[in-house]
Design a protein around this motif. Structure first.
Motif, PDB file in Angstrom:
ATOM      1  N   VAL A  29       0.837  -1.207   0.000  1.00 54.44           N
ATOM      2  CA  VAL A  29       0.000   0.000   0.000  1.00 54.44           C
ATOM      3  C   VAL A  29       0.867   1.250   0.000  1.00 54.44           C
ATOM      4  O   VAL A  29       0.569   2.233  -0.704  1.00 54.44           O
ATOM      5  CB  VAL A  29      -0.958  -0.014   1.206  1.00 54.44           C
ATOM      6  CG1 VAL A  29      -1.728   1.294   1.295  1.00 54.44           C
ATOM      7  CG2 VAL A  29      -1.929  -1.183   1.101  1.00 54.44           C
ATOM      8  N   LEU A  61      -5.032   4.226   8.865  1.00 53.24           N
ATOM      9  CA  LEU A  61      -6.038   3.463   8.128  1.00 53.24           C
ATOM     10  C   LEU A  61      -5.599   2.019   7.944  1.00 53.24           C
ATOM     11  O   LEU A  61      -6.382   1.076   8.145  1.00 53.24           O
ATOM     12  CB  LEU A  61      -6.285   4.126   6.773  1.00 53.24           C
ATOM     13  CG  LEU A  61      -7.261   3.411   5.827  1.00 53.24           C
ATOM     14  CD1 LEU A  61      -8.653   3.378   6.440  1.00 53.24           C
ATOM     15  CD2 LEU A  61      -7.289   4.095   4.465  1.00 53.24           C
ATOM     16  N   LEU A  62      -4.337   1.823   7.577  1.00 51.29           N
ATOM     17  CA  LEU A  62      -3.808   0.479   7.385  1.00 51.29           C
ATOM     18  C   LEU A  62      -3.833  -0.325   8.679  1.00 51.29           C
ATOM     19  O   LEU A  62      -4.273  -1.484   8.702  1.00 51.29           O
ATOM     20  CB  LEU A  62      -2.377   0.560   6.857  1.00 51.29           C
ATOM     21  CG  LEU A  62      -2.186   0.711   5.349  1.00 51.29           C
ATOM     22  CD1 LEU A  62      -0.720   0.971   5.034  1.00 51.29           C
ATOM     23  CD2 LEU A  62      -2.671  -0.517   4.612  1.00 51.29           C
ATOM     24  N   ASN A  65      -7.408  -1.320   9.661  1.00 46.32           N
ATOM     25  CA  ASN A  65      -7.952  -2.394   8.832  1.00 46.32           C
ATOM     26  C   ASN A  65      -7.295  -3.737   9.136  1.00 46.32           C
ATOM     27  O   ASN A  65      -7.974  -4.771   9.176  1.00 46.32           O
ATOM     28  CB  ASN A  65      -7.775  -2.043   7.351  1.00 46.32           C
ATOM     29  CG  ASN A  65      -8.855  -1.114   6.835  1.00 46.32           C
ATOM     30  OD1 ASN A  65      -9.937  -1.546   6.444  1.00 46.32           O
ATOM     31  ND2 ASN A  65      -8.574   0.174   6.832  1.00 46.32           N
ATOM     32  N   VAL A  88     -13.770  -7.363   2.298  1.00 47.77           N
ATOM     33  CA  VAL A  88     -12.526  -6.666   2.621  1.00 47.77           C
ATOM     34  C   VAL A  88     -12.438  -5.343   1.865  1.00 47.77           C
ATOM     35  O   VAL A  88     -12.044  -4.316   2.425  1.00 47.77           O
ATOM     36  CB  VAL A  88     -11.317  -7.557   2.283  1.00 47.77           C
ATOM     37  CG1 VAL A  88     -10.012  -6.780   2.441  1.00 47.77           C
ATOM     38  CG2 VAL A  88     -11.293  -8.784   3.179  1.00 47.77           C
ATOM     39  N   VAL A  89     -12.823  -5.356   0.596  1.00 52.40           N
ATOM     40  CA  VAL A  89     -12.793  -4.118  -0.206  1.00 52.40           C
ATOM     41  C   VAL A  89     -13.759  -3.087   0.366  1.00 52.40           C
ATOM     42  O   VAL A  89     -13.433  -1.900   0.487  1.00 52.40           O
ATOM     43  CB  VAL A  89     -13.134  -4.435  -1.676  1.00 52.40           C
ATOM     44  CG1 VAL A  89     -13.296  -3.139  -2.479  1.00 52.40           C
ATOM     45  CG2 VAL A  89     -12.058  -5.301  -2.299  1.00 52.40           C
ATOM     46  N   ALA A  92     -12.318  -1.607   3.539  1.00 48.29           N
ATOM     47  CA  ALA A  92     -11.276  -0.629   3.255  1.00 48.29           C
ATOM     48  C   ALA A  92     -11.874   0.700   2.794  1.00 48.29           C
ATOM     49  O   ALA A  92     -11.457   1.783   3.241  1.00 48.29           O
ATOM     50  CB  ALA A  92     -10.314  -1.179   2.199  1.00 48.29           C
ATOM     51  N   SER A  95     -13.874   2.411   5.825  1.00 53.79           N
ATOM     52  CA  SER A  95     -12.975   2.961   6.837  1.00 53.79           C
ATOM     53  C   SER A  95     -12.229   4.183   6.308  1.00 53.79           C
ATOM     54  O   SER A  95     -11.936   5.113   7.066  1.00 53.79           O
ATOM     55  CB  SER A  95     -11.984   1.886   7.295  1.00 53.79           C
ATOM     56  OG  SER A  95     -11.210   1.417   6.214  1.00 53.79           O
ATOM     57  N   ALA A  96     -11.916   4.194   5.010  1.00 53.73           N
ATOM     58  CA  ALA A  96     -11.247   5.359   4.424  1.00 53.73           C
ATOM     59  C   ALA A  96     -12.145   6.589   4.463  1.00 53.73           C
ATOM     60  O   ALA A  96     -11.699   7.705   4.767  1.00 53.73           O
ATOM     61  CB  ALA A  96     -10.828   5.055   2.988  1.00 53.73           C
ATOM     62  N   ALA A 123      -9.112   3.666  -1.657  1.00 58.02           N
ATOM     63  CA  ALA A 123      -8.859   2.629  -0.656  1.00 58.02           C
ATOM     64  C   ALA A 123      -9.383   1.279  -1.123  1.00 58.02           C
ATOM     65  O   ALA A 123      -8.712   0.248  -0.964  1.00 58.02           O
ATOM     66  CB  ALA A 123      -9.496   3.019   0.675  1.00 58.02           C
ATOM     67  N   GLY A 124     -10.582   1.276  -1.708  1.00 63.91           N
ATOM     68  CA  GLY A 124     -11.135   0.019  -2.209  1.00 63.91           C
ATOM     69  C   GLY A 124     -10.311  -0.554  -3.352  1.00 63.91           C
ATOM     70  O   GLY A 124     -10.083  -1.771  -3.413  1.00 63.91           O
ATOM     71  N   ALA A 127      -7.120  -2.033  -1.905  1.00 60.48           N
ATOM     72  CA  ALA A 127      -7.396  -3.319  -1.261  1.00 60.48           C
ATOM     73  C   ALA A 127      -7.572  -4.425  -2.291  1.00 60.48           C
ATOM     74  O   ALA A 127      -7.064  -5.538  -2.117  1.00 60.48           O
ATOM     75  CB  ALA A 127      -8.650  -3.202  -0.392  1.00 60.48           C
TER      76      ALA A 127
END
Length: 343
Positions: A29, A61-62, A65, A88-89, A92, A95-96, A123-124, A127
């Protein structure tokens, strides 16, 4: 501790509690962020400033997650492949957006709905890219698993051991038929273990029993020249380890440390569970100027490769020679395994 037999279909997501997986995600990332900064800015200084600004927003953020994914690991593994990856996507992206809102409140910087949407999309997308990379990596390891199995089958048992064992059994047939029969059973059990699927973890108790059978066979010809000291702590009987992890090390110890010594020597084996780690120690005499004691490290390289395939960065194997106070030398092997796996 996950078995390596799980492939991309049976294990839709990587183990987010694995140190190697976490490190690859963090590096991947941040590399994407650096590439984005290179595209957006002109000049090295402006690029670095842009990357630092993104990194200040990106690292929390990382970490958030990764913590959530580690907590939800078992639940996610129970979902269908694409459902788990989509979740998961979405995590991400969501949360972003939430972190961007919090960031705007703390910095009094108005992002606007377009900025929030862009943060979620980026972010998506990141991910999805990382998940695709990890899935491709699992697929790429499949040929390596086959090669590692072939190497392990040829490196674990040296031809001289089979020849010497059969010769010792033949000499016992008339003198001690019962012991000869037992030795043949032990030899058969040892080679049966070689034919096991190397991707399947085995209980530590089975591995230790196999090692004792191997050493019994070696004692048929070495007699009192071969002494073994066991220092076994109290590891759970169902603790899982890679198959034939210790036997190649013991064979190395016998071949390089005991056989060349005129008076033989002692092999010391120790197991100790410290917290969530299993520590395995093996030591044998190191004989100077012994011709066949300078053999290659095929067995060690094989074990090191298999540990990487099983545990990624969470296991390690260290070797070294130590000079003792009496002037003699000792060769030591130290292995550390994650100790959380059981049946």
């Amino acid at each position: 501790m996950a078995s390596i037999k799980q492939n991309a279909e049976s294990q839709p997501l990587p183990d987010f509690r694995n140190a190697g997986v976490m490190l690859r995600i963090l590096l991947g990332v941040n590399l994407l962020a650096l590439l984005a900064a290179l595209v957006r800015q002109e000049g090295l200084v402006a690029c670095l400033q842009d990357y630092v600004a993104m990194a200040a927003w990106l690292q929390p953020l990382l970490l958030f997650n990764l913590a959530v994914l580690a907590l939800l690991g078992n639940r996610l593994q129970g979902l269908a492949v694409w459902s788990a990856r989509a979740l998961v996507v979405v995590l991400a992206a969501t949360s972003a957006v939430l972190l961007s809102l919090l960031w705007s409140l703390l910095t009094f910087d108005e992002w606007g709905w377009q900025g929030l949407l862009r943060a979620g999309l980026l972010a998506g997308t990141a991910a999805a890219c990382i998940l695709s990379y990890l899935a491709l990596r699992v697929s790429a390891l499949s040929p390596a698993l086959i090669e590692a199995r072939l190497q392990s089958l040829t490196a674990r048992i040296r031809p001289h051991f089979l020849f010497n064992s059969l010769t010792a059994v033949i000499s016992l047939i008339r003198l001690d038929p019962r012991r000869a029969e037992t030795a043949l059973e032990e030899l058969a059990e040892l080679f049966r273990a070689l034919l096991r699927d190397p991707r399947q973890l085995v209980p530590i108790g089975d591995e230790l029993a196999l090692c004792r059978q191997y050493l019994d066979l070696e004692k048929l010809r070495l007699g009192e020249r071969l002494q073994v000291e066991w220092s076994i702590g109290d590891p759970p009987a169902d603790l899982l380890v890679p198959p034939l992890l210790l036997q190649p090390l013991l064979e190395n110890a016998v071949y390089h440390g005991i056989e060349p010594a005129a008076n033989g020597g002692t092999i010391r084996v120790g197991l100790l569970l410290r917290g969530d780690e299993l520590h395995i120690d093996l030591a044998n005499p190191s004989v100077a100027h012994a011709g066949h004691a300078r053999g290659n490290h095929m067995a060690l390289d094989n074990i090191r490769e298999r540990l990487a395939l099983y545990y990624d960065l969470e296991a390690r194997l260290d070797t070294g020679e130590l000079r003792l106070p009496d002037g003699s030398c000792e060769y030591r092997v130290h292995i550390v395994l994650p100790g959380g796996g059981s049946r």
